[in-house]
Design a protein around this motif. Structure first.
Motif, PDB file in Angstrom:
ATOM      1  N   VAL A 186       0.845  -1.284   0.104  1.00  0.00           N
ATOM      2  CA  VAL A 186       0.038  -0.039   0.055  1.00  0.00           C
ATOM      3  C   VAL A 186       0.887   1.360   0.097  1.00  0.00           C
ATOM      4  N   SER A 187       0.426   2.208  -0.541  1.00  0.00           N
ATOM      5  CA  SER A 187       1.046   3.374  -0.709  1.00  0.00           C
ATOM      6  C   SER A 187       0.544   4.365   0.575  1.00  0.00           C
ATOM      7  N   GLY A 188       1.272   5.603   0.578  1.00  0.00           N
ATOM      8  CA  GLY A 188       0.622   6.506   1.683  1.00  0.00           C
ATOM      9  C   GLY A 188      -0.418   7.322   1.297  1.00  0.00           C
ATOM     10  N   TRP A 189      -1.268   7.709   2.264  1.00  0.00           N
ATOM     11  CA  TRP A 189      -2.803   8.475   1.918  1.00  0.00           C
ATOM     12  C   TRP A 189      -2.315   9.862   1.238  1.00  0.00           C
ATOM     13  N   VAL A 190      -3.000  10.412   0.480  1.00  0.00           N
ATOM     14  CA  VAL A 190      -3.039  11.604  -0.140  1.00  0.00           C
ATOM     15  C   VAL A 190      -4.544  12.341   0.098  1.00  0.00           C
ATOM     16  N   LYS A 191      -4.208  13.460   0.770  1.00  0.00           N
ATOM     17  CA  LYS A 191      -5.462  13.969   1.459  1.00  0.00           C
ATOM     18  C   LYS A 191      -5.907  15.389   0.586  1.00  0.00           C
ATOM     19  N   LYS A 192      -7.163  15.624   0.660  1.00  0.00           N
ATOM     20  CA  LYS A 192      -7.912  17.025  -0.041  1.00  0.00           C
ATOM     21  C   LYS A 192      -8.939  17.354   0.765  1.00  0.00           C
ATOM     22  N   GLU A 193      -8.962  18.696   1.101  1.00  0.00           N
ATOM     23  CA  GLU A 193     -10.158  19.245   1.878  1.00  0.00           C
ATOM     24  C   GLU A 193     -11.309  19.646   0.954  1.00  0.00           C
ATOM     25  N   PHE A 194     -12.389  19.549   1.339  1.00  0.00           N
ATOM     26  CA  PHE A 194     -13.681  19.710   0.455  1.00  0.00           C
ATOM     27  C   PHE A 194     -14.589  20.439   1.260  1.00  0.00           C
ATOM     28  N   CYS A 195     -15.300  21.539   0.867  1.00  0.00           N
ATOM     29  CA  CYS A 195     -16.532  22.353   1.296  1.00  0.00           C
ATOM     30  C   CYS A 195     -17.407  22.384   0.144  1.00  0.00           C
ATOM     31  N   PRO A 196     -18.536  21.690   0.251  1.00  0.00           N
ATOM     32  CA  PRO A 196     -19.530  21.893  -0.669  1.00  0.00           C
ATOM     33  C   PRO A 196     -20.027  23.431  -0.900  1.00  0.00           C
ATOM     34  N   ASP A 197     -20.229  23.986   0.044  1.00  0.00           N
ATOM     35  CA  ASP A 197     -20.915  25.531  -0.045  1.00  0.00           C
ATOM     36  C   ASP A 197     -19.778  26.427  -0.784  1.00  0.00           C
ATOM     37  N   LYS A 198     -18.663  25.893  -0.721  1.00  0.00           N
ATOM     38  CA  LYS A 198     -17.390  27.072  -1.359  1.00  0.00           C
ATOM     39  C   LYS A 198     -17.148  26.374  -2.625  1.00  0.00           C
ATOM     40  N   ASP A 199     -17.044  24.856  -2.723  1.00  0.00           N
ATOM     41  CA  ASP A 199     -16.261  24.431  -3.733  1.00  0.00           C
ATOM     42  C   ASP A 199     -17.371  23.591  -4.922  1.00  0.00           C
ATOM     43  N   ALA A 200     -18.497  23.538  -4.587  1.00  0.00           N
ATOM     44  CA  ALA A 200     -19.438  22.813  -5.548  1.00  0.00           C
ATOM     45  C   ALA A 200     -19.999  24.062  -6.400  1.00  0.00           C
ATOM     46  N   ALA A 201     -19.954  23.798  -7.704  1.00  0.00           N
ATOM     47  CA  ALA A 201     -20.603  24.519  -8.771  1.00  0.00           C
ATOM     48  C   ALA A 201     -22.107  24.601  -8.664  1.00  0.00           C
ATOM     49  N   LEU A 202     -22.537  25.744  -9.167  1.00  0.00           N
ATOM     50  CA  LEU A 202     -24.051  25.861  -9.238  1.00  0.00           C
ATOM     51  C   LEU A 202     -24.425  25.682 -10.579  1.00  0.00           C
ATOM     52  N   GLY A 203     -25.404  24.923 -10.744  1.00  0.00           N
ATOM     53  CA  GLY A 203     -26.065  24.364 -11.913  1.00  0.00           C
ATOM     54  C   GLY A 203     -26.878  25.596 -12.552  1.00  0.00           C
ATOM     55  N   PRO A 204     -27.464  25.604 -13.908  1.00  0.00           N
ATOM     56  CA  PRO A 204     -28.388  26.519 -14.376  1.00  0.00           C
ATOM     57  C   PRO A 204     -29.938  26.044 -14.036  1.00  0.00           C
ATOM     58  N   PRO A 205     -30.730  26.612 -14.537  1.00  0.00           N
ATOM     59  CA  PRO A 205     -32.084  26.454 -14.218  1.00  0.00           C
ATOM     60  C   PRO A 205     -32.532  25.115 -14.637  1.00  0.00           C
ATOM     61  N   SER A 206     -33.230  24.097 -14.199  1.00  0.00           N
ATOM     62  CA  SER A 206     -33.673  23.065 -14.674  1.00  0.00           C
ATOM     63  C   SER A 206     -34.602  22.929 -15.747  1.00  0.00           C
ATOM     64  N   LYS A 207     -35.238  24.144 -15.699  1.00  0.00           N
ATOM     65  CA  LYS A 207     -36.238  24.025 -17.133  1.00  0.00           C
ATOM     66  C   LYS A 207     -36.617  25.652 -17.141  1.00  0.00           C
ATOM     67  N   VAL A 208     -36.811  26.000 -18.530  1.00  0.00           N
ATOM     68  CA  VAL A 208     -37.206  27.282 -18.906  1.00  0.00           C
ATOM     69  C   VAL A 208     -38.387  27.004 -19.906  1.00  0.00           C
ATOM     70  N   ALA A 209     -39.589  27.952 -19.657  1.00  0.00           N
ATOM     71  CA  ALA A 209     -40.405  27.819 -20.682  1.00  0.00           C
ATOM     72  C   ALA A 209     -40.934  29.313 -20.898  1.00  0.00           C
TER      73      ALA A 209
END
Length: 425
Positions: free
Chosen positions: A124-147
């Motif tokens: 086994v190799s060593g662990w590689v780590k990463k910090e993640f915050c959804p509110d800060k790092d997650a992308a915002l998507g477009p509207p689900s539907k436009v009519a």
């Protein structure tokens, strides 16, 4: 030369110990070399959209029998000094170079630490780590539907919020979510003319000051100012605006409706007459079927076989079908039961006699209340018509057919010439 056997034995033991330590040193050096060659994964990257999270990484080694394990833990557990953190395993011993974390429903405002290790044939190799915050790092998507909906000479834009992985609105995570609406007039060559923008937090927006009977296209983008997040624009949606209907168009619709009504009535009348003629031709055909029938010709003793071509109306008499007349029986009592004749009558008038009409009118000479009958007459020389009467004894019963007699009559007195006779029906 060895002085004695004891010295030789000590020498052998020292040699064996040296060999053992050399083997142990060789194994240790080899293990460290393998561990140094097995490097951990590199370039951990989060691919996100709303609440869909996927962790991916790179692996530069040439080994194909490598497996990866991915774990995560809340960051506040790492800061706790009272107890050791508990890592949750998301993907274990998978050959894929990515791991989907969407199904674990990570808290959107939380902070997590992710780590990945490689495993090759038990090394086994060593662990590689990463910090993640959804509110800060997650992308915002477009509207689900436009009519688009027509609103007179304007257009209404109906926008549906971006959705989470559980099909909930992203407004739960972005209370200040708003939209940038981009709209433009579409020309004949589908080029954009006069592009305009509109900002709104509402889900239903009316685009003002649009031209009547003109095509417009709309595209919408999601925005949040806290982390300055912007989504991509939706695909364009186009629609033509409406306006006041011109008089020539109204007149055209009116004429068209009249023509349609006339055609419908014409087809209906034609269909009715066609059905009527078809039914009439089926039930009452113009050509008679070739039947043959017998006709009793006037003045002929034998019937004649006629065909439809023969002049049956000139050859045959008209026939009237009448119901069969009822036949009544009249019983004449014996002479001794008759009353005595009145005085002044001729001697031969004491007997019964029948009177017949010399003109051949068909009257039997006997008047009865029940219909036609025959009666027995006493022995006499001759009747008034010259008919012979049988001798004395009981009267014979004859049946005489009479027409137009009323049924259901009871016994009554009949005036027969000079005498009155009782007649029993």
């Amino acid at each position: 030369m060895w002085k004695n056997c004891q010295d030789l034995e000590e020498y052998n033991q020292a040699a064996m110990s040296a060999a053992f330590y050399l083997c142990l040193l060789f194994w240790y050096l080899q293990t460290n070399a393998v561990g140094a060659e097995l490097k951990p994964p590199e370039n951990l990257t989060m691919i996100t959209l709303n609440t869909n999270y996927q962790l991916s990484w790179d692996w530069d080694q040439s080994s194909s029998a490598v497996n990866f394990t991915t774990q995560y833990v809340s960051k506040y557990q790492l800061r706790s000094k009272k107890k050791s953190p508990i890592w949750s395993t998301a993907c274990q011993n998978t050959s894929s170079r990515s791991c989907d974390l969407t199904q674990f429903n990570l808290y959107y405002l939380g902070i997590y630490v992710l780590r990945v290790e490689a495993n090759v044939n038990g090394h086994v190799s060593g662990w590689v780590k990463k910090e993640f915050c959804p509110d800060k790092d997650a992308a915002l998507g477009p509207p689900s539907k436009v009519a688009l909906l027509p609103a007179g000479s304007d257009l209404e834009v109906v926008i549906s919020d971006p959705l989470t992985s559980t099909n909930n609105s992203m407004r739960e995570n972005y209370p200040d979510l708003y939209y940038h609406i981009l709209y433009w007039e579409r020309s004949i060559d589908t080029q954009a003319i006069g592009t305009q923008t509109l900002r709104s937090r509402a889900n239903i927006v009316t685009l003002p000051k649009l031209k009547a009977w003109t095509w417009y296209c709309v595209s919408v983008q999601s925005h949040d100012d806290f982390y300055n997040k912007k989504s991509s624009f939706t695909s364009p949606h186009c629609m033509q605006t409406e306006g006041a209907t011109p008089w020539w168009q109204i007149f055209g619709y009116f004429v068209l409706s009249l023509v349609i009504c006339f055609l419908v009535m014409l087809v209906s009348i034609y269909s009715f007459f066609w059905c009527y003629k078809t039914i009439k031709a089926t039930l009452f055909p113009a050509v008679q079927l070739p039947f043959q029938y017998l006709c009793d010709l006037t003045g002929s003793d034998f019937p004649r076989l006629l065909t439809p071509d023969s002049d049956s109306e000139l050859s045959c008499d008209k026939v009237t079908v009448c119901p069969e007349s009822p036949v009544l029986k009249i019983h004449i009592p014996p002479p001794e039961a008759l009353p005595a004749p009145p005085s002044g009558l001729e001697p031969d008038s004491s007997g019964r006699h029948s009177r017949q009409d010399s003109s051949g009118s068909g009257d039997s000479g006997v008047y009865s209340t029940g219909g036609s009958s025959s009666l027995r007459q006493p022995n006499s020389s001759h009747s008034s018509t010259g008919a012979k009467v049988s001798g004395q004894g009981p009267f014979d019963l004859e049946q005489v057919k009479m027409q137009d007699m009323a049924p259901g009559l009871e016994t009554q007195l009949v005036n027969a010439d000079e005498g009155i006779v009782d007649m029993c029906v």
